[in-house]
Design a protein around this motif. Structure first.
Motif, PDB file in Angstrom:
ATOM      1  N   GLY A  81       1.160  -1.484  -0.061  1.00  0.00           N
ATOM      2  CA  GLY A  81       0.349   0.217   0.351  1.00  0.00           C
ATOM      3  C   GLY A  81       0.508   1.497  -0.388  1.00  0.00           C
ATOM      4  N   SER A  82       2.422   1.014   0.424  1.00  0.00           N
ATOM      5  CA  SER A  82       2.231   2.210   0.537  1.00  0.00           C
ATOM      6  C   SER A  82       3.920   2.104  -0.373  1.00  0.00           C
ATOM      7  N   LEU A  83       3.913   1.369  -1.245  1.00  0.00           N
ATOM      8  CA  LEU A  83       5.799   1.303  -2.240  1.00  0.00           C
ATOM      9  C   LEU A  83       5.799   2.545  -2.581  1.00  0.00           C
ATOM     10  N   LEU A  84       4.791   2.237  -4.207  1.00  0.00           N
ATOM     11  CA  LEU A  84       5.111   3.419  -4.901  1.00  0.00           C
ATOM     12  C   LEU A  84       4.589   5.100  -4.408  1.00  0.00           C
ATOM     13  N   ARG A  85       4.272   5.093  -2.986  1.00  0.00           N
ATOM     14  CA  ARG A  85       4.749   6.842  -2.394  1.00  0.00           C
ATOM     15  C   ARG A  85       6.847   6.207  -1.818  1.00  0.00           C
ATOM     16  N   ARG A  86       6.474   5.258  -1.398  1.00  0.00           N
ATOM     17  CA  ARG A  86       8.392   5.653  -0.793  1.00  0.00           C
ATOM     18  C   ARG A  86       9.456   5.774  -1.923  1.00  0.00           C
ATOM     19  N   LEU A  87       8.808   4.776  -3.264  1.00  0.00           N
ATOM     20  CA  LEU A  87       9.583   5.071  -4.477  1.00  0.00           C
ATOM     21  C   LEU A  87       9.566   6.491  -4.829  1.00  0.00           C
ATOM     22  N   ALA A  88       8.321   7.165  -4.586  1.00  0.00           N
ATOM     23  CA  ALA A  88       8.045   8.677  -5.339  1.00  0.00           C
ATOM     24  C   ALA A  88       9.170   9.637  -4.022  1.00  0.00           C
ATOM     25  N   GLY A  89       9.470   9.118  -2.991  1.00  0.00           N
ATOM     26  CA  GLY A  89      10.227  10.049  -1.677  1.00  0.00           C
ATOM     27  C   GLY A  89      11.295   9.604  -2.349  1.00  0.00           C
ATOM     28  N   LEU A  90      12.128   8.866  -2.447  1.00  0.00           N
ATOM     29  CA  LEU A  90      13.548   7.910  -2.656  1.00  0.00           C
ATOM     30  C   LEU A  90      14.694   8.348  -3.671  1.00  0.00           C
ATOM     31  N   LEU A  91      13.317   8.422  -4.930  1.00  0.00           N
ATOM     32  CA  LEU A  91      14.229   8.125  -6.755  1.00  0.00           C
ATOM     33  C   LEU A  91      15.074   9.391  -6.631  1.00  0.00           C
ATOM     34  N   PRO A  92      15.136   9.433  -7.279  1.00  0.00           N
ATOM     35  CA  PRO A  92      16.034  10.936  -8.303  1.00  0.00           C
ATOM     36  C   PRO A  92      14.973  11.759  -8.456  1.00  0.00           C
ATOM     37  N   THR A  93      14.551  12.835  -8.898  1.00  0.00           N
ATOM     38  CA  THR A  93      13.519  13.444  -9.898  1.00  0.00           C
ATOM     39  C   THR A  93      13.413  12.828 -10.956  1.00  0.00           C
ATOM     40  N   ASP A  94      14.526  12.359 -11.862  1.00  0.00           N
ATOM     41  CA  ASP A  94      14.608  12.156 -13.371  1.00  0.00           C
ATOM     42  C   ASP A  94      13.952  10.814 -13.221  1.00  0.00           C
ATOM     43  N   VAL A  95      13.531  10.211 -12.451  1.00  0.00           N
ATOM     44  CA  VAL A  95      12.911   8.610 -12.766  1.00  0.00           C
ATOM     45  C   VAL A  95      12.262   7.985 -11.616  1.00  0.00           C
ATOM     46  N   ARG A  96      10.822   8.453 -12.428  1.00  0.00           N
ATOM     47  CA  ARG A  96       9.768   7.792 -11.666  1.00  0.00           C
ATOM     48  C   ARG A  96       9.409   6.324 -11.757  1.00  0.00           C
ATOM     49  N   VAL A  97       8.686   5.740 -11.099  1.00  0.00           N
ATOM     50  CA  VAL A  97       7.879   4.527 -10.799  1.00  0.00           C
ATOM     51  C   VAL A  97       6.917   5.085 -10.820  1.00  0.00           C
ATOM     52  N   ARG A  98       5.448   5.268 -11.968  1.00  0.00           N
ATOM     53  CA  ARG A  98       4.977   5.148 -12.075  1.00  0.00           C
ATOM     54  C   ARG A  98       3.455   4.560 -11.619  1.00  0.00           C
ATOM     55  N   ALA A  99       3.940   3.597 -11.518  1.00  0.00           N
ATOM     56  CA  ALA A  99       2.240   2.080 -11.514  1.00  0.00           C
ATOM     57  C   ALA A  99       3.503   1.474 -10.585  1.00  0.00           C
ATOM     58  N   VAL A 100       3.618   0.291  -9.364  1.00  0.00           N
ATOM     59  CA  VAL A 100       3.183  -1.055  -8.980  1.00  0.00           C
ATOM     60  C   VAL A 100       2.512  -1.623  -8.457  1.00  0.00           C
ATOM     61  N   THR A 101       2.905  -2.893  -9.376  1.00  0.00           N
ATOM     62  CA  THR A 101       1.066  -3.369  -9.558  1.00  0.00           C
ATOM     63  C   THR A 101       1.771  -5.025  -9.382  1.00  0.00           C
ATOM     64  N   GLU A 102       1.099  -5.913  -8.100  1.00  0.00           N
ATOM     65  CA  GLU A 102       0.980  -7.321  -8.994  1.00  0.00           C
ATOM     66  C   GLU A 102       0.245  -8.504  -9.828  1.00  0.00           C
ATOM     67  N   VAL A 103       1.516  -8.855  -9.635  1.00  0.00           N
ATOM     68  CA  VAL A 103       1.162  -9.620 -11.366  1.00  0.00           C
ATOM     69  C   VAL A 103       1.562 -11.320 -11.033  1.00  0.00           C
ATOM     70  N   PRO A 104       0.862 -12.229 -12.042  1.00  0.00           N
ATOM     71  CA  PRO A 104       1.815 -13.871 -11.550  1.00  0.00           C
ATOM     72  C   PRO A 104       3.244 -13.968 -12.354  1.00  0.00           C
ATOM     73  N   ALA A 105       3.309 -14.582 -11.324  1.00  0.00           N
ATOM     74  CA  ALA A 105       4.615 -15.444 -11.473  1.00  0.00           C
ATOM     75  C   ALA A 105       4.965 -15.844 -12.909  1.00  0.00           C
TER      76      ALA A 105
END
Length: 276
Positions: A81-105
């Motif tokens: 529930g918080s990984l996207l927000r945590r990534l936004a807070g720690l990644l440099p501003t020239d790279v963004r993770v726009r979505a985080v989704t669980e997918v099948p193996a």
């Protein structure tokens, strides 16, 4: 993957200050930056198997890159529930993770993909590229003709051996199927090429653009780019267009997740077959 969850990351980045996607010792790369950030959040070495849909070269941008990574199930349960927000807070501003989704193996960001779509932006304005967009637009020094660009593109669509446009790799084929290649205007003196294929060889898109541009400005005939498809080695006549005009905008996958594994098997057979 007993005890591990596969997670899809949709990623965007300005490639200008990166030495490409792939991790390289002593160099700043997108994969290295994403891995370092995940290590800070999840713990060193706990996020494994980072795999990308398409390894972009140094200077190439992305708005629609896709990768996957495997996380311990307990870490995912805590962070989903918080990984996207945590990534936004720690990644440099020239790279963004726009979505985080669980997918099948069975999901594989690289081999389950059905297409990659790129755009290349060029201006032939006499003053060059506008300052605020100079990092994403190539300034071309000669007038370009939209009709000539599109006629040059027509002969490249379809399944061909693109050896003339590729850096050959051992145990890999240079045969690809381009399903879309066209140019459109995007405001005064601005041209955008859209190219979509099942996959691309290294530097293939920029090589195609380089060939079409010299046809578009009249220095080569409009059928010259397609004529190079008869070559079985990289053509020294083709100039690779600069990286900064290129952006990976989309990666496609089967609508039915049950098809991920089948698509991955099919792609491996096609892409990892040596040239004969």
């Amino acid at each position: 993957m007993d005890g591990r969850i596969r997670v899809r990351l949709d990623v965007a980045y300005d490639g200008g200050d990166f030495s490409g996607w792939a991790a390289q010792p002593g160099r700043r790369t997108v994969a290295g930056t994403v891995t370092e950030t995940l290590d800070r959040i999840v713990g060193p070495g706990r996020a494994t198997g980072l795999t990308v849909a398409g390894r972009t070269d140094a200077g190439v941008h992305a708005t629609g890159q896709v990768c996957h990574v495997d996380l311990p199930a307990e870490a995912w349960a805590e962070l989903s529930g918080s990984l996207l927000r945590r990534l936004a807070g720690l990644l440099p501003t020239d790279v963004r993770v726009r979505a985080v989704t669980e997918v099948p193996a069975e999901f594989d960001a690289r081999f389950s993909a059905t297409f990659r779509r790129y755009e290349y932006r060029v201006t032939d304005a006499p003053h060059g590229a506008d300052p605020l967009r100079r990092h994403e637009i190539l300034a071309w020094p000669r007038p370009l003709d939209l009709a000539a660009l599109n006629r040059a593109a027509e002969g490249l669509v379809g399944e061909h051996d693109f050896a003339a446009y590729c850096r050959r790799k051992e145990h890999a084929t240079t045969r690809r199927e381009i399903t879309r290649l066209d140019w459109r205007p995007d405001g005064p003196a601005m041209f955008v090429a859209t190219v979509q294929a099942d996959a691309f060889c290294q530097s293939m898109v920029r090589s195609l653009v380089g060939a079409m541009l010299v046809a578009g400005d009249g220095r080569r005939a409009v059928d010259w780019p397609a004529g190079l498809l008869s070559r079985r080695e990289r053509s020294s006549e083709v100039t690779v267009a600069p990286a900064h005009g290129l952006t990976l905008v989309a990666v496609g996958y089967p609508d039915d997740s049950a098809e991920y594994a089948r698509q991955a098997v099919l792609t491996r057979r096609l892409r990892l077959t040596p040239q004969t």
